[in-house]
Design an enzyme around this catalytic site. Sequence first.
Site, short mmCIF file in Angstrom:
data_model
loop_
_atom_site.label_atom_id
_atom_site.label_comp_id
_atom_site.label_asym_id
_atom_site.label_seq_id
_atom_site.Cartn_x
_atom_site.Cartn_y
_atom_site.Cartn_z
N THR A 185 -44.13 18.64 -60.82
CA THR A 185 -43.75 17.16 -60.75
C THR A 185 -44.44 16.18 -61.26
OG1 THR A 185 -44.07 16.66 -58.45
CG2 THR A 185 -42.15 17.89 -58.80
N TRP A 448 -33.26 -5.23 -48.01
CA TRP A 448 -33.75 -4.53 -49.11
C TRP A 448 -33.21 -4.98 -50.34
CZ3 TRP A 448 -34.60 1.23 -47.67
CH2 TRP A 448 -35.52 1.26 -46.72
P1 AMP Z 1 -38.09 14.51 -61.84
O1 AMP Z 1 -38.65 15.24 -60.53
O2 AMP Z 1 -39.20 14.09 -62.81
O3 AMP Z 1 -36.85 14.93 -62.34
O4 AMP Z 1 -37.73 12.99 -61.17
C1 AMP Z 1 -36.76 12.94 -59.97
C2 AMP Z 1 -36.35 11.45 -59.79
O5 AMP Z 1 -35.53 10.79 -60.85
C3 AMP Z 1 -35.42 11.35 -58.57
O6 AMP Z 1 -36.06 11.51 -57.33
C4 AMP Z 1 -35.01 9.84 -58.97
O7 AMP Z 1 -35.80 8.87 -58.32
C5 AMP Z 1 -35.11 9.84 -60.29
N1 AMP Z 1 -33.72 9.97 -60.88
C6 AMP Z 1 -33.00 11.32 -61.54
N2 AMP Z 1 -31.75 10.91 -61.77
C7 AMP Z 1 -31.26 9.48 -61.52
C8 AMP Z 1 -30.45 8.88 -61.94
N3 AMP Z 1 -29.32 9.12 -62.54
N4 AMP Z 1 -30.39 7.80 -61.41
C9 AMP Z 1 -31.70 7.30 -61.12
N5 AMP Z 1 -32.63 7.70 -60.42
C10 AMP Z 1 -32.52 8.97 -60.87
#
Ligand code: AMP
Length: 548
Positions: A185, A448
């Site tokens: 990540t 918030w």
């Molecule tokens: P990653 O592990 O790099 O794919 O990041 C995941 C994070 O991306 C999630 O915990 C969210 O904070 C953000 N995320 C993923 N999809 C969305 C979405 N459709 N809308 C808003 N935030 C998102």
Amino acid sequence: MLGMMQQRPLLLSGLIEHAAAYHGDREIVSNMVDGSMHRSNWRTVCSRAKQLANALQTLGVQPGERVATLAWNTHRHLEMYFAVSGMGSVLHTVNPRLFPEQVSYIINHAEDGYVFFDTSFASLVQAVAPQLPRVKGFVAMCTRAQMQGIDLPNLLCYEELLAAASPTYQWPTFDENTASSLCYTSGTTGNPKGVLYSHRSTMLHSWTACSADGLGLSARDSVLLVVPLFHVNAWGVPYAGAMCGAKLVLPGPGLAGENIYRLLREERCNFSLGVPTVWLGLFDYIERNQATLDLSELVLKRVVVGGSAAPRAMIEKFESLLGAYLIHAWGMSETSPLASIGNLLDKHQGLPLEQRFDLQVKQGRAIFGVEIEIFGDDGAPLPHDGKAFGDLKARGPWVAAGYYRGEGGEVLDADGWFPTGDVATLDADGFVQITDRSKDVIKSGGEWISSIDLENIAVGHPAVQEAAVIGVAHSKWQERPLLLVHAKEGQTVTREDMLAFMEGKVAKWCLPDDVVCVDSLPHTATGKLQKLKLREQFRTHRLPTDPA
Ligand code: AMP
């Protein structure tokens, strides 16, 4: 009493064998690193994956050993997906957009035995190689002729390895819980942490991706896979694509709007997936060239957007300019990533467009296999009324139980929930709406404010290319929103203009206290806004509303 059905393990090798047998001619098209186009198909991907598995075995790669890639979306990277996992080793897709120190940290932490790389990342690999004592060899994913000038110890050529290997290979059978791939990540703070997927979790996830209310992927789809193979297994589409025999179009490094448009048109793609930034680029290209483009040439019908929130303006543009439906999805590396998907219900058929957009802005409903719930500060579940927002948690057979090598310690709570770090609402139909990352939410007095809401409104302004909202210290309210705007090329925006545009679209007390125009906004390696960096940069920004 146990059932009496066959215990056949769910192994990824079964996917590529099925694709070769039943969808052998279905094309895999790649935009290569040198800009040329390459055409393959599922049959060839399978036989070359077998050659690669034989080659890796000859190199001494063991079951469970990690093999790293630093590569774009091309047929070779796809071959590696099936070869490495299929033989029982672990494919470790490294994000080449990370800083070199992070790349070497990750490769060392994973203890990768070999590193495969596209020539565009040769200088990155050369720079980190001295810090990688455990790596036994580096493999350039190209022909010998394309390797000129690359200077690395134990350097091998991908095409030579394959040429010397037999396409006859018997995939081994093993426990379906065996690790198949590894993704770190990006983590905005601390060291990156590895999420280790299994054959079983990946297979279950693929079935969902193919189901009608999942991604609805099928043999009739021509898919432009914009989301990188190094970002959460390209949202599972390489596996799901093999399961259903979809055509895959792999854009390599060609992610600029013009090239995306060309690939959509030339390959008649009806389906695509990617983070919002890519689509901003596509629309920018379309809008600058609208006079000369014939948009009716595109057959794009469905676009999956996730990774960051899809702004309403983007949903509207897909509809009005291209007649395409934006499927808003939410997930994360730790959820494989599909967790919630924005398909509508029977009762939503025929909804007026504006009301449909209201639903599409939300991140969809949990798909079967993933449970999601929101919790308040006291740890109790919150009502599903579309208003109460709290910590979003997830659990299910393709949700992480912990991180590779125990990083971060115990991550699940007593009830097996994984805390996502996102703040969300759930409505009565189960539609989730992400209001923020918990660390990005703006705490104004006791209330918030959702930074995502404000950003989505701001990008609706015709002169705005991208927007970010962060909390800035305020002597009375603790924090107030600051809007940072990156204007479209040749356009300007002012504070007054933006505030007037946003007024009435959000509660008055949520409006930003200030607007600053910037030349660009920083992004993480996976295309998300880098809020931490922005907060540091604007830490001392004086809000005009602050009396102190
Ligand atoms: P990653 O592990 O790099 O794919 O990041 C995941 C994070 O991306 C999630 O915990 C969210 O904070 C953000 N995320 C993923 N999809 C969305 C979405 N459709 N809308 C808003 N935030 C998102």
